[in-house]
Design a protein around this motif. Structure first.
Motif, short mmCIF file in Angstrom:
data_model
loop_
_atom_site.label_atom_id
_atom_site.label_comp_id
_atom_site.label_asym_id
_atom_site.label_seq_id
_atom_site.Cartn_x
_atom_site.Cartn_y
_atom_site.Cartn_z
N TYR A 1 5.41 -7.16 19.95
CA TYR A 1 5.79 -6.36 20.08
C TYR A 1 7.45 -6.24 20.48
O TYR A 1 8.33 -5.90 20.02
N ALA A 2 7.38 -7.74 21.02
CA ALA A 2 9.19 -8.16 21.14
C ALA A 2 9.88 -7.29 20.00
O ALA A 2 11.23 -7.10 20.15
N VAL A 3 9.32 -8.18 18.62
CA VAL A 3 10.51 -7.96 17.72
C VAL A 3 10.28 -6.77 17.05
O VAL A 3 10.94 -6.38 16.44
N LEU A 4 8.95 -6.75 16.79
CA LEU A 4 8.88 -5.51 16.08
C LEU A 4 8.94 -4.69 16.62
O LEU A 4 9.37 -2.95 15.87
N GLY A 5 8.54 -3.72 18.23
CA GLY A 5 8.82 -2.72 19.54
C GLY A 5 10.04 -1.92 18.58
O GLY A 5 10.01 -0.91 18.49
N PRO A 6 11.19 -2.60 17.97
CA PRO A 6 12.50 -2.08 18.37
C PRO A 6 12.67 -1.04 17.08
O PRO A 6 13.30 0.18 16.62
N ILE A 7 11.74 -1.76 16.08
CA ILE A 7 12.05 -1.18 14.50
C ILE A 7 10.76 -0.25 14.69
O ILE A 7 11.65 1.22 14.17
N LEU A 8 10.13 -0.08 14.81
CA LEU A 8 8.50 1.31 15.03
C LEU A 8 9.48 2.28 16.00
O LEU A 8 8.77 3.32 15.68
N GLU A 9 10.08 1.32 17.17
CA GLU A 9 10.68 2.56 18.02
C GLU A 9 11.81 3.32 17.41
O GLU A 9 11.60 4.52 17.39
N SER A 10 12.57 3.01 16.44
CA SER A 10 13.51 3.58 15.70
C SER A 10 12.99 4.78 14.48
O SER A 10 13.76 5.31 14.37
N ILE A 11 11.74 4.31 14.58
CA ILE A 11 11.25 4.82 12.85
C ILE A 11 10.31 6.59 14.25
O ILE A 11 9.86 7.24 12.92
N ALA A 12 9.96 6.00 15.18
CA ALA A 12 9.10 7.31 15.47
C ALA A 12 9.88 7.90 15.84
O ALA A 12 10.64 8.65 15.75
N ALA A 13 9.06 9.58 16.02
CA ALA A 13 8.74 10.76 16.82
C ALA A 13 10.02 10.66 17.69
O ALA A 13 9.71 9.37 18.30
N GLN A 14 10.70 11.39 17.97
CA GLN A 14 11.88 11.41 19.50
C GLN A 14 11.64 12.78 20.32
O GLN A 14 11.66 13.40 19.45
N VAL A 15 10.77 12.31 21.13
CA VAL A 15 11.31 14.18 22.13
C VAL A 15 12.01 13.34 23.60
O VAL A 15 11.56 12.40 23.95
N ASP A 16 12.76 14.14 23.45
CA ASP A 16 13.98 14.28 25.37
C ASP A 16 14.43 12.71 24.73
O ASP A 16 14.69 12.54 25.79
N GLY A 17 15.12 12.14 23.94
CA GLY A 17 15.53 11.07 23.34
C GLY A 17 14.42 9.74 23.35
O GLY A 17 15.11 8.90 23.97
N GLY B 1 0.50 -1.30 0.07
CA GLY B 1 -0.05 -0.03 0.10
C GLY B 1 1.03 1.24 -0.18
O GLY B 1 1.53 1.56 0.81
N LEU B 2 1.20 1.88 -0.94
CA LEU B 2 2.18 2.84 -1.11
C LEU B 2 1.61 4.19 -1.46
O LEU B 2 2.71 5.21 -2.93
N ALA B 3 0.15 3.74 -0.64
CA ALA B 3 -0.06 5.76 -1.65
C ALA B 3 0.23 6.80 -0.44
O ALA B 3 1.69 5.87 -0.15
N VAL B 4 0.36 7.64 -0.29
CA VAL B 4 1.30 8.97 0.21
C VAL B 4 1.95 8.55 1.77
O VAL B 4 2.31 8.50 1.59
N MET B 5 0.41 7.11 2.47
CA MET B 5 1.34 7.20 3.22
C MET B 5 2.14 6.27 3.55
O MET B 5 3.61 6.13 4.65
N GLY B 6 2.07 5.02 3.08
CA GLY B 6 2.52 4.14 2.76
C GLY B 6 4.08 4.21 2.27
O GLY B 6 5.34 3.61 2.94
N ARG B 7 3.83 5.03 0.75
CA ARG B 7 4.82 5.30 0.60
C ARG B 7 6.15 5.92 1.80
O ARG B 7 7.20 5.97 1.65
N ASN B 8 5.52 7.16 2.40
CA ASN B 8 6.24 7.56 3.53
C ASN B 8 6.85 7.08 4.60
O ASN B 8 8.02 6.48 5.12
N LEU B 9 6.25 6.33 4.65
CA LEU B 9 6.80 4.83 5.25
C LEU B 9 8.01 3.79 5.04
O LEU B 9 8.85 4.16 6.26
N ALA B 10 7.55 3.68 4.25
CA ALA B 10 8.15 2.97 3.62
C ALA B 10 9.95 3.60 3.32
O ALA B 10 10.87 2.89 3.61
N ARG B 11 9.76 5.02 3.15
CA ARG B 11 10.46 5.98 2.76
C ARG B 11 11.47 5.88 4.64
O ARG B 11 12.99 5.58 4.61
N ASN B 12 10.75 6.33 5.32
CA ASN B 12 11.23 6.57 6.82
C ASN B 12 11.92 5.23 7.00
O ASN B 12 12.76 5.51 7.46
N PHE B 13 11.15 4.39 7.76
CA PHE B 13 11.75 2.07 7.17
C PHE B 13 13.33 2.64 6.64
O PHE B 13 14.73 2.52 7.07
#
Ligand code: NAP
Length: 480
Positions: free
Chosen positions: A151-167, A11-23
């Motif tokens: 989440y144990a598998v996926l969480g670190p990947i999602l956390e790495s592409i999420a916004a970061q506030v104060d680390g 699903g590479l409309a505006v959201m999927g395209r940008n999420l893929a680029r973020n990864f």
């Protein structure tokens, strides 16, 4: 096709395209796929240099390009399309694989899909993603549900592409099955309330002071340096400063005053009715959009319904005090809307057994998402002081806010009523505030009425038990 991709996006409309680029920009090898190949091809052509993309034309090749356990993000139109993609994916996957629905699904659908995929040994992670296309690319707020194992598998990947506030990443495990999409839904409901309240503040300044859009922009910019600092105040200041290039008028003055909605506000209110949670701020904001779009009704009312409203006449020396009153009323109303939203999350968490950490939700909304705001830290701190806080408003910090602001809030709501300015958000929030803090409510009379016409029974303040009065007979009371 070698199975090398660490994550896939279909699903590479505006959201999927940008999420893929973020990864990809974070160094992940990203498998990419779209129902029609053109979007896949253009992603790779336009942004292929940003990272490592593995493009596939067929779903089978896409799945084959993923390392095991496969992690597939679905970013398609919510509803039927999501089910269609899941149906195509499932036969190609193996037990232990993780399917992530990052679209705006309605949480009951997520609960259903999670159960269906669990029967195939697959993890289904319904994930709220906020921040629009910009957030998807540069760091959204991410609200994943599903199983703790996934989440144990996926969480670190999602956390790495999420916004970061104060680390700290704006992503954390929310709770089982539909919890992530539920929390995203309430986030959107709060967004409706926040936007409505800002709009009411703008209207009061416009009508009360006769201020221009540019002047209100400056007031908002000033507010954005204090407690109200938030993305929505910031963009409101920006919008109000904008001049329409066609007419030269303030941009806001050339926009048709009919607010639309995609439906998440409506879902939030519908669910609150089911759970019996009073979210008046969100509900009034949703209805205010509906009223703005009630074209025939408005046309029938304008110039016809008598106003008997006083004319505004704020003396020059009182203008600053009026602006400060509006600011305090906005902040107090906003706190009520959030308090109500967090009540709704608590009620759903209890109903569905999600055990949602409300302080953590405020933490992951601090960045990436539309309601990001300075005061979310205050909410996190309140739940850190007491994780089971029954009412956010009753936390010491927020009682202080109310102490500072409730007088101003009353003056503004009263002024709005006297001068005929619609303030459903400000007014209903103040009514809620007075209702929730009342020692005794007129609900006693409602209970008596119900017993009178329907023998619905009542409880007494002085004795335990349930009672009924023989209203049409001798008015004797029976303990049931
Ligand atoms: P969208 O316009 O909601 O959906 C378009 C995408 O869905 C295209 O890739 C399209 O493929 C695909 N699609 C539609 N029907 C399909 C079907 N039956 N089978 C397979 N694929 C199908 O896209 P979007 O705006 O990028 O949003 C994606 C999701 O993110 C939605 O759930 C949306 O609610 C959510 N979301 C959006 C925002 C935002 O700001 N836009 C923010 C947060 C969340 P084709 O190219 O082949 O047509």
């Amino acid at each position: 096709m070698s199975a090398t991709a660490q994550i896939g996006v279909t699903g590479l409309a505006v959201m999927g395209r940008n999420l893929a680029r973020n990864f990809a920009r974070r160094g992940y090898t990203v498998a990419v796929h779209n129902r029609s190949y053109a979007k896949t091809a253009s992603l790779v052509a336009d942004h292929g240099t940003e990272g490592t993309f593995v493009a596939s034309e067929s779903m089978a090749d896409f799945v084959a390009s993923l390392a095991v356990p496969r992690k597939v993000v679905i970013m398609v139109k919510a509803g039927g399309p999501t089910d269609a993609v899941i149906a195509e994916l499932v036969p190609l996957l193996a037990a232990g694989d993780i399917v992530i629905d990052a679209g705006n699904a309605h949480f009951p659908d997520t609960i259903r899909r999670e159960a269906e995929l669990a029967a195939h040994g697959l993890h289904f992670v319904g994930t709220g993603v906020s921040g629009g296309e910009e957030g998807a690319l540069n760091g959204p707020s991410i609200m994943p549900g599903g199983s703790p194992e996934s989440y144990a598998v996926l969480g670190p990947i999602l956390e790495s592409i999420a916004a970061q506030v104060d680390g700290v990443p704006c992503c954390t495990y929310v709770g089982a099955n539909g919890a992530g999409h539920f929390v995203k839904m309430v986030h959107n409901g709060i967004e409706y309330a926040d936007m409505q309240l800002i709009a009411e503040a703008y209207d009061l300044l416009r009508l009360g002071l006769g201020a221009t859009a540019a002047q209100i922009s400056e007031i908002f910019a000033q507010w954005n340096t204090g407690d109200l600092e938030s993305f929505l105040i910031e963009i409101s200041a920006d919008v109000l400063a904008h001049t329409d290039p066609v007419t030269g008028a303030a941009f806001v003055d050339v926009v048709l005053d009919q607010a639309e909605q995609k439906g998440t506000g409506r879902w939030t209110v519908q669910n609150a009715l089911d759970l019996g949670v009073p979210i008046t701020g969100i509900a009034e904001a949703t209805f205010a959009r509906a009223l703005s779009g009630s074209v025939p009704q408005r046309a029938a009312a304008v110039g016809v319904l008598p106003a008997h409203a006083a004319a505004w006449d704020i003396a020059p020396e009182d203008r600053a005090a009026f602006i400060e009153d509006v600011r305090l009323a906005l902040y107090a109303s906003k706190v009520v809307a959030y308090s109500q939203g967090f009540d709704q999350i608590a009620a759903a968490s209890a109903e569905f057994g999600w055990d949602v950490d409300r302080g953590a939700m405020a933490r992951i909304w601090r960045g990436g998402c539309i309601i990001r705001a300075r005061f979310l830290n205050r909410i996190t701190e309140a739940y850190e002081r007491d994780a089971h806080l029954p009412l956010l408003l009753a936390d010491a910090y927020f009682t202080g806010v109310m102490d500072d602001g409730v007088g101003a809030w009353r003056r503004i709501v009263a002024a709005a009523a006297l001068h005929g300015v619609p303030t459903p958000g400000f007014s209903s929030s103040l009514s809620y505030y007075d209702g929730v803090r009342a020692e005794r409510l007129p609900a006693a009379l409602i209970q008596a009425q119900r017993d009178f016409f329907g023998a619905h029974t009542y409880r007494r303040v002085d004795r335990a038990g349930t009672f009924h009065t023989e209203w049409t007979g001798d008015r004797s009371e029976t303990a049931l």
